[in-house]
Design an enzyme around this catalytic site. Sequence first.
Site, PDB file in Angstrom:
ATOM      1  N   LYS A 126      44.724  47.754  40.354  1.00 49.18           N
ATOM      2  CA  LYS A 126      44.794  46.449  39.684  1.00 49.18           C
ATOM      3  C   LYS A 126      44.231  46.621  38.287  1.00 49.18           C
ATOM      4  CE  LYS A 126      46.027  42.202  40.703  1.00 49.18           C
ATOM      5  NZ  LYS A 126      46.988  41.744  41.726  1.00 49.18           N
ATOM      6  N   ASP A 166      50.676  39.730  36.937  1.00 51.34           N
ATOM      7  CA  ASP A 166      49.812  38.921  37.812  1.00 51.34           C
ATOM      8  C   ASP A 166      49.570  37.633  37.009  1.00 51.34           C
ATOM      9  OD1 ASP A 166      48.186  39.369  40.488  1.00 51.34           O
ATOM     10  OD2 ASP A 166      46.826  38.331  39.156  1.00 51.34           O
TER      11      ASP A 166
END
Length: 444
Positions: A126, A166
């Site tokens: 991430k 995201d």
Amino acid sequence: MTKLQDDIENYLSHSHPHSDEYHQAVREVFDDIAEVYRKEPAYRRWNIAERMLEPDRIVRFRVCWEDDNGQVQVNRGWRVQFNNVLGAYKGGIRFDPSVNESVLKFLGFEQCFKNALTGLPMGGGKGGADFDPKGRSEREIMRFCQAYMQELHRHIGPNVDVPAGDINVGPREIGFLYGHYVKLTNRWEGVLTGKSPGFGGSCGRTEATGYGVVYFLKNMLQAHDQSLESQRVLISGAGTVALYAAEKCIREGAKVITVSDSRGTRVFRNGMSEKELVSLRTLKLEQHGSLEDADCGTWHSNKTPWFAAKGAIALPCATQNEVDGKAMKRLIGNDLLALCEGANMPLTQEAHDKLIDANLLYGPGKAANAGGVAVSGLERSQNASLQSWSMDKVDTMLSGIMEDIHNRCIEHVKRKDGIYPYSKGANLYAFKKLAEAMMAYGVK
Ligand code: GLU
């Protein structure tokens, strides 16, 4: 508390202090797998727990960029490369002032489990920055994306680490990021997913997370002799995930009662129409406006969906820890039938514990919202084979993958009073898969 849980708490407070979100995500997983861990001595011998908690590496860097007034701005950027035993690191990039190392560690950790559940060869990672795109011009956002990629490009590659979008990183930002990667490296390759279908992106990637949540929900309802038709659905958020979940719900004959943003909730007493959804999408995703300015439904300032309306189905699709204990109590009190997480870890620990105690249908984010990363996996396949698949083909594959994920969640668990514990099942399945690969790799 078992010895394992005790050890985990000690490890986290010693090695990952000031990381509340990360501790919360880890605790949730290890509460569910403690029993299995205890029964398998190899896990302890290989020290799977500590190895799983320590990311492979975290890259942190300065992002300098110039705003429209010629003023130099500085932000912090990160990429957390968590675990690559199941495939190249894979996971989104988030631009938001709430981004910090704890948030990215929790998201990276969750991503390892989520990606394991998809059945596709993807590890977990991430990234992001504490950049706030609100109120920034398109040029400023472009310059920020370029500055972020200026460092990131050294750490990624189609078989190394494949970021995607995201929160606040959609097709526009992916375009800016990808364009700069191509410029810097002179390589046109599948290094990012979520690209526009015009230049290597997959049809259906934008819709995938939201649609996938509803496919998972349908599987879950069906396994319990229930259906989505005519159900009242409370959705939080008004980003890509929320609005495509709303679209799929409407098309499946359900009534979407709410959507929300940071200022409040818009309520549609008898369910939102497709036309109203289109106007909201234009306002939110294209004009980046607030729901407050929409001209349909009724506006409830400073209220979350859980307090603005009633519904049997809840789809939190905004952000982490958006549903607290009080909200969960209200949802349960209003005859909640099922909750599926479109966002990552949207329940506080208290809300999560209340929902588990209530023994209701609960689709955890790592399973329910895995459709996005799954279609990212399909985008990688298309890029690697220089193909471009149709929307129909991708959507059919997505629906099959969500059914498989649903079935994986119930592979290692039994019904309790007629209800499958999906959250525990998801954690067990993904943990076993990761642990087995880690042991097969030896000590690394
Ligand atoms: N950010 C999304 C997630 O939370 C998608 C990641 C991806 O497509 O790689 O799963």
